[in-house]
Scaffold this active site. Sequence first.
Site, PDB file in Angstrom:
ATOM      1  CG  HIS A  97     -25.058 -36.278 -30.588  1.00  0.00           C
ATOM      2  ND1 HIS A  97     -26.073 -37.097 -31.047  1.00  0.00           N
ATOM      3  CD2 HIS A  97     -25.587 -35.035 -30.530  1.00  0.00           C
ATOM      4  CE1 HIS A  97     -27.159 -36.378 -31.254  1.00  0.00           C
ATOM      5  NE2 HIS A  97     -26.898 -35.120 -30.950  1.00  0.00           N
ATOM      6  CB  ALA A  98     -21.639 -32.816 -27.058  1.00  0.00           C
TER       7      ALA A  98
END
Length: 134
Positions: free
Chosen positions: A50-51
């Site tokens: 994820h970011a």
Amino acid sequence: MSLINLVDVQVLGDERGHLNVLEANRNIPFAIQRVYYLTATQPGVSRGFHAHKELEQMAVCVAGQCRMIMNDGHSVEEVMLDSPAKVLHVGKMIWHEMHDFSDDCVLLVLASDYYDEQDYIRNYEDFLALATRN
Ligand code: TYD
């Protein structure tokens, strides 16, 4: 510019061992609002994927090691976090993955804000679209 930004940890050592110091707004470029740590990661498990839109984090294996992949949508770099003196800055909009956790790994993360699921980008295509729009 490299995606692998390791901060300058103050390592104080004497005959008793090492004492590693991180200080908010000094060698950590933000005020720390949250601390979490990953332990007992099971064999073969990878995490992250994820970011964050706004969150900034620092990650360090205070014991053991893991391999961190960093991706800003344009380039991909990786680093072995294999020392308590290797503290990695994970800035906003960096897709990150952690792989190859050693059995004894304790991955400590310092974060600039409280947990907020709305700040996550968990879909890689969404991340790429946002990261490459300019
Ligand atoms: P997540 O950030 O997705 O971990 P990873 O990317 O390492 O797999 O978090 C896993 C779960 O834990 C997810 O349901 C959100 C929750 N969580 C919190 O409630 N508070 C926190 O501070 C963190 C980091 C996660």
